[in-house]
Design a protein around this motif. Structure first.
Motif, PDB file in Angstrom:
ATOM      1  N   UNK A 272       0.842  -1.183   0.000  1.00  0.00           N
ATOM      2  CA  UNK A 272       0.000   0.000   0.000  1.00  0.00           C
ATOM      3  C   UNK A 272       0.890   1.250   0.000  1.00  0.00           C
ATOM      4  N   UNK A 273       0.605   2.173  -0.884  1.00  0.00           N
ATOM      5  CA  UNK A 273       1.325   3.447  -0.950  1.00  0.00           C
ATOM      6  C   UNK A 273       0.463   4.514  -0.285  1.00  0.00           C
ATOM      7  N   UNK A 274       1.033   5.207   0.681  1.00  0.00           N
ATOM      8  CA  UNK A 274       0.319   6.261   1.406  1.00  0.00           C
ATOM      9  C   UNK A 274       0.951   7.602   1.048  1.00  0.00           C
ATOM     10  N   UNK A 275       0.136   8.540   0.582  1.00  0.00           N
ATOM     11  CA  UNK A 275       0.580   9.878   0.236  1.00  0.00           C
ATOM     12  C   UNK A 275      -0.180  10.890   1.085  1.00  0.00           C
ATOM     13  N   UNK A 276       0.522  11.891   1.601  1.00  0.00           N
ATOM     14  CA  UNK A 276      -0.092  12.923   2.432  1.00  0.00           C
ATOM     15  C   UNK A 276       0.390  14.293   1.977  1.00  0.00           C
ATOM     16  N   UNK A 277      -0.520  15.266   1.970  1.00  0.00           N
ATOM     17  CA  UNK A 277      -0.186  16.615   1.521  1.00  0.00           C
ATOM     18  C   UNK A 277      -0.954  17.630   2.349  1.00  0.00           C
ATOM     19  N   UNK A 278      -0.231  18.619   2.904  1.00  0.00           N
ATOM     20  CA  UNK A 278      -0.868  19.726   3.612  1.00  0.00           C
ATOM     21  C   UNK A 278      -1.380  20.720   2.566  1.00  0.00           C
ATOM     22  N   UNK A 279      -2.691  20.948   2.551  1.00  0.00           N
ATOM     23  CA  UNK A 279      -3.297  21.749   1.487  1.00  0.00           C
ATOM     24  C   UNK A 279      -3.010  23.236   1.619  1.00  0.00           C
ATOM     25  N   UNK A 280      -2.734  23.724   2.822  1.00  0.00           N
ATOM     26  CA  UNK A 280      -2.537  25.159   3.023  1.00  0.00           C
ATOM     27  C   UNK A 280      -1.114  25.496   3.430  1.00  0.00           C
ATOM     28  N   UNK A 281      -0.158  24.752   2.940  1.00  0.00           N
ATOM     29  CA  UNK A 281       1.237  25.058   3.212  1.00  0.00           C
ATOM     30  C   UNK A 281       1.722  24.436   4.503  1.00  0.00           C
ATOM     31  N   UNK A 282       2.923  24.818   4.899  1.00  0.00           N
ATOM     32  CA  UNK A 282       3.565  24.220   6.065  1.00  0.00           C
ATOM     33  C   UNK A 282       3.706  25.187   7.235  1.00  0.00           C
TER      34      UNK A 282
ATOM     35  N   UNK B 285      -5.677  28.446  13.509  1.00  0.00           N
ATOM     36  CA  UNK B 285      -6.028  28.043  12.150  1.00  0.00           C
ATOM     37  C   UNK B 285      -6.241  26.539  12.065  1.00  0.00           C
ATOM     38  N   UNK B 286      -6.835  26.118  10.970  1.00  0.00           N
ATOM     39  CA  UNK B 286      -7.154  24.709  10.763  1.00  0.00           C
ATOM     40  C   UNK B 286      -6.127  24.065   9.828  1.00  0.00           C
ATOM     41  N   UNK B 287      -5.601  22.937  10.258  1.00  0.00           N
ATOM     42  CA  UNK B 287      -4.689  22.148   9.430  1.00  0.00           C
ATOM     43  C   UNK B 287      -5.529  21.171   8.602  1.00  0.00           C
ATOM     44  N   UNK B 288      -5.344  21.223   7.295  1.00  0.00           N
ATOM     45  CA  UNK B 288      -6.081  20.330   6.393  1.00  0.00           C
ATOM     46  C   UNK B 288      -5.060  19.489   5.634  1.00  0.00           C
ATOM     47  N   UNK B 289      -5.176  18.171   5.767  1.00  0.00           N
ATOM     48  CA  UNK B 289      -4.249  17.247   5.113  1.00  0.00           C
ATOM     49  C   UNK B 289      -5.040  16.281   4.232  1.00  0.00           C
ATOM     50  N   UNK B 290      -4.624  16.180   2.978  1.00  0.00           N
ATOM     51  CA  UNK B 290      -5.248  15.258   2.024  1.00  0.00           C
ATOM     52  C   UNK B 290      -4.433  13.972   1.972  1.00  0.00           C
ATOM     53  N   UNK B 291      -5.109  12.837   2.120  1.00  0.00           N
ATOM     54  CA  UNK B 291      -4.440  11.545   2.204  1.00  0.00           C
ATOM     55  C   UNK B 291      -4.935  10.621   1.106  1.00  0.00           C
TER      56      UNK B 291
ATOM     57  N   UNK C  38      -7.680   3.367  -5.438  1.00  0.00           N
ATOM     58  CA  UNK C  38      -7.174   4.417  -4.552  1.00  0.00           C
ATOM     59  C   UNK C  38      -8.308   4.941  -3.682  1.00  0.00           C
ATOM     60  N   UNK C  39      -8.005   5.164  -2.414  1.00  0.00           N
ATOM     61  CA  UNK C  39      -8.964   5.741  -1.471  1.00  0.00           C
ATOM     62  C   UNK C  39      -8.438   7.089  -0.994  1.00  0.00           C
ATOM     63  N   UNK C  40      -9.331   8.075  -0.922  1.00  0.00           N
ATOM     64  CA  UNK C  40      -8.947   9.434  -0.537  1.00  0.00           C
ATOM     65  C   UNK C  40      -9.677   9.853   0.735  1.00  0.00           C
ATOM     66  N   UNK C  41      -8.937  10.467   1.657  1.00  0.00           N
ATOM     67  CA  UNK C  41      -9.504  10.961   2.911  1.00  0.00           C
ATOM     68  C   UNK C  41      -8.907  12.333   3.213  1.00  0.00           C
ATOM     69  N   UNK C  42      -9.635  13.107   3.997  1.00  0.00           N
ATOM     70  CA  UNK C  42      -9.188  14.447   4.392  1.00  0.00           C
ATOM     71  C   UNK C  42      -9.211  14.537   5.916  1.00  0.00           C
ATOM     72  N   UNK C  43      -8.069  14.954   6.463  1.00  0.00           N
ATOM     73  CA  UNK C  43      -7.944  15.145   7.912  1.00  0.00           C
ATOM     74  C   UNK C  43      -7.964  16.638   8.212  1.00  0.00           C
ATOM     75  N   UNK C  44      -8.808  17.033   9.170  1.00  0.00           N
ATOM     76  CA  UNK C  44      -8.918  18.423   9.584  1.00  0.00           C
ATOM     77  C   UNK C  44      -8.753  18.514  11.092  1.00  0.00           C
ATOM     78  N   UNK C  45      -7.944  19.471  11.523  1.00  0.00           N
ATOM     79  CA  UNK C  45      -7.744  19.694  12.950  1.00  0.00           C
ATOM     80  C   UNK C  45      -7.403  21.154  13.181  1.00  0.00           C
ATOM     81  N   UNK C  46      -8.112  21.785  14.119  1.00  0.00           N
ATOM     82  CA  UNK C  46      -7.849  23.179  14.455  1.00  0.00           C
ATOM     83  C   UNK C  46      -6.754  23.250  15.509  1.00  0.00           C
ATOM     84  N   UNK C  47      -5.740  24.054  15.248  1.00  0.00           N
ATOM     85  CA  UNK C  47      -4.664  24.245  16.217  1.00  0.00           C
ATOM     86  C   UNK C  47      -5.192  25.073  17.385  1.00  0.00           C
TER      87      UNK C  47
END
Length: 271
Positions: A2-12, A18-24, A116-125
């Motif tokens: 399984x290949x897992x890819x993660x990307x922060x949508x609003x930069x680093x 603010x809310x951290x949004x990560x696309x998986x 491929x399965x896509x999920x979005x993780x959201x968490x407010x700092x």
């Protein structure tokens, strides 16, 4: 596999609040060997979860480390990592000073070859009681987003994504800034609206205005208007640098005028 890819949508880099949004993406790659899509080629993932934590790394000073571990109770706002099989701080040095609650992304999914399965993780700092990212000679605060995934009868695999967090002194929740505080929301039609901006004020707009107020000159820029017959007025500007589209305000003082003013006209010009 399984290949897992993660990307922060609003930069680093993020502001506290603010809310951290990560696309998986979870992919079962297709190869010539499994092109027939046999049942044995279907990959199963038991679960996946994500969590944010802040780690404090100190120099080799046991006294300072002991004092810090006893005095940072306000930073621990998550669950203890030893209560679950997911250990986001495993292998980390130092002290965990902030940890959000883990969020489960999925449980028991099956992926066929090429699927491929896509999920979005959201968490407010958290907005309060957290340190900013800092890399010093004696102490270092670092933030990481950890994604954990486990296959049946296998060990937990983790991905750690570092990012930066900035804090602003005197920052409150965006809902605390109502329309009465228009100074925090300058009218600017040239600025693109952020997807995360709410009906009140976005965290980034409030932070920029607070920083501008804290770094602004304490004294206004004053200029005298006069002619051959004497002093007409005194004009005061709060600052001399403005963004395109920002409202420009000034104050006219006629209390010490020696010449009567009958009309005031003002316009901006490009020199």
């Amino acid at each position: 596999m399984i290949i897992v890819e993660a990307k922060l949508l609003h930069g680093s880099t993020y502001l506290a609040g603010e809310e951290v949004v990560c696309q998986l993406f979870f992919t079962n790659p297709s190869t010539p060997e499994n092109s027939l899509r046999l049942s044995s080629d279907i990959e199963t993932l038991a679960w996946s979860t994500a969590q944010i934590h802040c780690q404090c790394t100190l120099s080799n000073t046991s006294t300072v480390q002991s004092d810090l571990s006893q005095g940072q109770d306000g930073f621990n706002m998550g669950v203890a990592p030893e209560l679950t099989s997911f250990h986001p701080t495993r292998g980390e040095r130092g002290i965990t000073v902030m940890m959000t609650h883990p969020k489960i992304l999925f449980c028991n999914i099956k992926l066929s070859p090429g699927e491929k399965a896509e999920y979005v993780y959201r968490e407010k700092i958290p907005l309060a009681n957290i340190p900013p990212t800092f890399r010093g000679g004696f102490v270092k605060y670092s933030y990481k987003l950890t994604i954990g995934t486990q296959r049946p009868d296998s060990a937990v695999s983790e991905i750690k994504i570092p990012f930066r967090v900035l804090t602003v002194d005197g920052m409150k929740e965006p809902s605390a800034y109502t329309d009465k505080q228009k100074v925090l929301a300058p009218s600017n039609p040239f600025l693109a609206s952020d997807d995360n901006s709410s009906a009140e004020h976005s965290v980034r707009d409030i932070a920029l205005q607070l920083l501008a107020e804290q770094s602004a000159r304490k004294r206004n820029n004053c200029y005298n208007i006069s002619n051959l017959h004497g002093k007409v007025a005194r004009i005061s500007l709060p600052k001399t640098s403005y963004k395109i589209g920002e409202d420009l305000s000034c104050t006219f003082d006629f209390s010490q005028a020696t010449v009567q003013c009958l009309q005031v006209r003002a316009k901006s010009m490009l020199a």
